[in-house]
Scaffold this active site. Structure first.
Site, PDB file in Angstrom:
ATOM      1  N   ASN A  46       0.847  -1.193   0.000  1.00  0.00           N
ATOM      2  CA  ASN A  46       0.000   0.000   0.000  1.00  0.00           C
ATOM      3  C   ASN A  46       0.884   1.245   0.000  1.00  0.00           C
ATOM      4  O   ASN A  46       1.957   1.270   0.604  1.00  0.00           O
ATOM      5  CB  ASN A  46      -1.012   0.001   1.158  1.00  0.00           C
ATOM      6  CG  ASN A  46      -0.413  -0.197   2.531  1.00  0.00           C
ATOM      7  OD1 ASN A  46       0.568  -0.908   2.699  1.00  0.00           O
ATOM      8  ND2 ASN A  46      -1.001   0.432   3.524  1.00  0.00           N
ATOM      9  N   ILE A  47       0.430   2.246  -0.729  1.00  0.00           N
ATOM     10  CA  ILE A  47       1.192   3.486  -0.917  1.00  0.00           C
ATOM     11  C   ILE A  47       0.273   4.638  -0.526  1.00  0.00           C
ATOM     12  O   ILE A  47      -0.687   4.948  -1.253  1.00  0.00           O
ATOM     13  CB  ILE A  47       1.644   3.630  -2.387  1.00  0.00           C
ATOM     14  CG1 ILE A  47       2.471   2.400  -2.811  1.00  0.00           C
ATOM     15  CG2 ILE A  47       2.451   4.920  -2.574  1.00  0.00           C
ATOM     16  CD1 ILE A  47       2.760   2.316  -4.309  1.00  0.00           C
ATOM     17  N   GLU A  48       0.540   5.217   0.632  1.00  0.00           N
ATOM     18  CA  GLU A  48      -0.367   6.268   1.132  1.00  0.00           C
ATOM     19  C   GLU A  48       0.053   7.635   0.601  1.00  0.00           C
ATOM     20  O   GLU A  48       1.094   7.788  -0.046  1.00  0.00           O
ATOM     21  CB  GLU A  48      -0.416   6.214   2.653  1.00  0.00           C
ATOM     22  CG  GLU A  48      -0.913   4.846   3.111  1.00  0.00           C
ATOM     23  CD  GLU A  48      -1.535   4.831   4.485  1.00  0.00           C
ATOM     24  OE1 GLU A  48      -1.180   5.661   5.316  1.00  0.00           O
ATOM     25  OE2 GLU A  48      -2.375   3.936   4.712  1.00  0.00           O
ATOM     26  N   CYS A  92      -3.961   0.858  -2.673  1.00  0.00           N
ATOM     27  CA  CYS A  92      -3.868  -0.370  -1.882  1.00  0.00           C
ATOM     28  C   CYS A  92      -2.842  -1.340  -2.480  1.00  0.00           C
ATOM     29  O   CYS A  92      -2.513  -1.271  -3.670  1.00  0.00           O
ATOM     30  CB  CYS A  92      -5.216  -1.080  -1.837  1.00  0.00           C
ATOM     31  SG  CYS A  92      -6.478  -0.210  -0.915  1.00  0.00           S
ATOM     32  N   CYS A 124     -10.583  -3.896  -0.135  1.00  0.00           N
ATOM     33  CA  CYS A 124     -11.587  -2.823  -0.181  1.00  0.00           C
ATOM     34  C   CYS A 124     -12.430  -2.937  -1.450  1.00  0.00           C
ATOM     35  O   CYS A 124     -12.107  -3.686  -2.378  1.00  0.00           O
ATOM     36  CB  CYS A 124     -10.914  -1.449  -0.098  1.00  0.00           C
ATOM     37  SG  CYS A 124     -10.225  -0.867  -1.658  1.00  0.00           S
ATOM     38  N   CYS A 150     -10.621  -2.137  -4.800  1.00  0.00           N
ATOM     39  CA  CYS A 150      -9.758  -3.238  -5.245  1.00  0.00           C
ATOM     40  C   CYS A 150     -10.583  -4.390  -5.797  1.00  0.00           C
ATOM     41  O   CYS A 150     -10.198  -5.024  -6.783  1.00  0.00           O
ATOM     42  CB  CYS A 150      -8.869  -3.717  -4.103  1.00  0.00           C
ATOM     43  SG  CYS A 150      -7.515  -2.579  -3.758  1.00  0.00           S
ATOM     44  N   GLU A 209      -3.134  -4.453  -3.247  1.00  0.00           N
ATOM     45  CA  GLU A 209      -3.660  -5.291  -4.340  1.00  0.00           C
ATOM     46  C   GLU A 209      -3.530  -4.572  -5.672  1.00  0.00           C
ATOM     47  O   GLU A 209      -3.111  -5.145  -6.687  1.00  0.00           O
ATOM     48  CB  GLU A 209      -5.137  -5.630  -4.099  1.00  0.00           C
ATOM     49  CG  GLU A 209      -5.388  -6.464  -2.854  1.00  0.00           C
ATOM     50  CD  GLU A 209      -5.672  -5.620  -1.608  1.00  0.00           C
ATOM     51  OE1 GLU A 209      -4.994  -4.585  -1.423  1.00  0.00           O
ATOM     52  OE2 GLU A 209      -6.547  -6.016  -0.827  1.00  0.00           O
TER      53      GLU A 209
HETATM   54  N1  THU Z   1      -5.298  -1.379   2.382  1.00  0.00           N
HETATM   55  C1  THU Z   1      -4.732  -2.205   1.445  1.00  0.00           C
HETATM   56  O1  THU Z   1      -3.647  -1.908   0.921  1.00  0.00           O
HETATM   57  N2  THU Z   1      -5.391  -3.358   1.112  1.00  0.00           N
HETATM   58  C2  THU Z   1      -6.497  -3.821   1.747  1.00  0.00           C
HETATM   59  O2  THU Z   1      -6.969  -4.911   1.439  1.00  0.00           O
HETATM   60  C3  THU Z   1      -7.114  -3.020   2.808  1.00  0.00           C
HETATM   61  C4  THU Z   1      -6.580  -1.642   2.984  1.00  0.00           C
HETATM   62  C5  THU Z   1      -4.543  -0.187   2.788  1.00  0.00           C
HETATM   63  C6  THU Z   1      -5.074   1.135   2.376  1.00  0.00           C
HETATM   64  C7  THU Z   1      -4.468   2.034   3.431  1.00  0.00           C
HETATM   65  O3  THU Z   1      -3.129   2.341   3.059  1.00  0.00           O
HETATM   66  C8  THU Z   1      -4.453   1.173   4.675  1.00  0.00           C
HETATM   67  O4  THU Z   1      -4.471  -0.159   4.211  1.00  0.00           O
HETATM   68  C9  THU Z   1      -5.648   1.358   5.586  1.00  0.00           C
HETATM   69  O5  THU Z   1      -5.552   2.532   6.279  1.00  0.00           O
END
Ligand code: THU
Length: 128
Positions: free
Chosen positions: A41-43, A52, A85, A88, A54
């Protein structure tokens, strides 16, 4: 089982790559070529721009020339198997067959095998 273990290994390695998150997520997608693509995941300071794990895995495969995928695994430091989510799920429906295996795992040994159709019934797929 060998493929599932390899996917878990790749996805777990991705947990360390999560960008700017307290909540690390890793994923691994198998391209139609057989190659495995990892994703984290890359915020973003603008929260809505977060990507996310995925989608990072799938988009990395697309950028490498894949057009279709056969399996996906996601993992995280959750109590139970991590749940992808809604966004995704829609992206997964675009690039995987409805009966393709989706493995939802965590770092404590939880392992749930499901399918694209099960996680997004009635998916909009008109572009396919
Ligand atoms: N996130 C994912 O990368 N995949 C998932 O299946 C659920 C959520 C990430 C998004 C965000 O960076 C963090 O998890 C939730 O705050």
């Amino acid at each position: 089982m060998a493929e599932q273990q390899e996917l878990l290994t790749v996805a777990t390695a991705m947990l360390d790559k999560a960008y700017n998150s307290h909540f690390h997520v890793g994923a691994a997608a198998v391209g139609a070529s057989g190659k495995i693509y990892g994703g984290c995941n890359i915020e973003n300071a603008s929260f809505g721009a977060t990507n996310c794990a995925e989608r990072t895995a799938i988009f990395s495969g697309i950028a490498a020339g894949e057009t279709h995928f056969t399996a996906l695994l996601v993992t995280g430091n959750t109590d139970g198997p991590i749940a992808p989510c809604g966004i995704c799920r829609q992206v997964i429906a675009e690039f995987f067959d409805a009966d393709a295996p989706i493995y939802l795992t965590n770092q404590k040994g939880a392992f749930t095998a499901t399918t694209v159709a099960a996680i997004l019934p009635g998916a909009f797929t008109d572009l396919n």
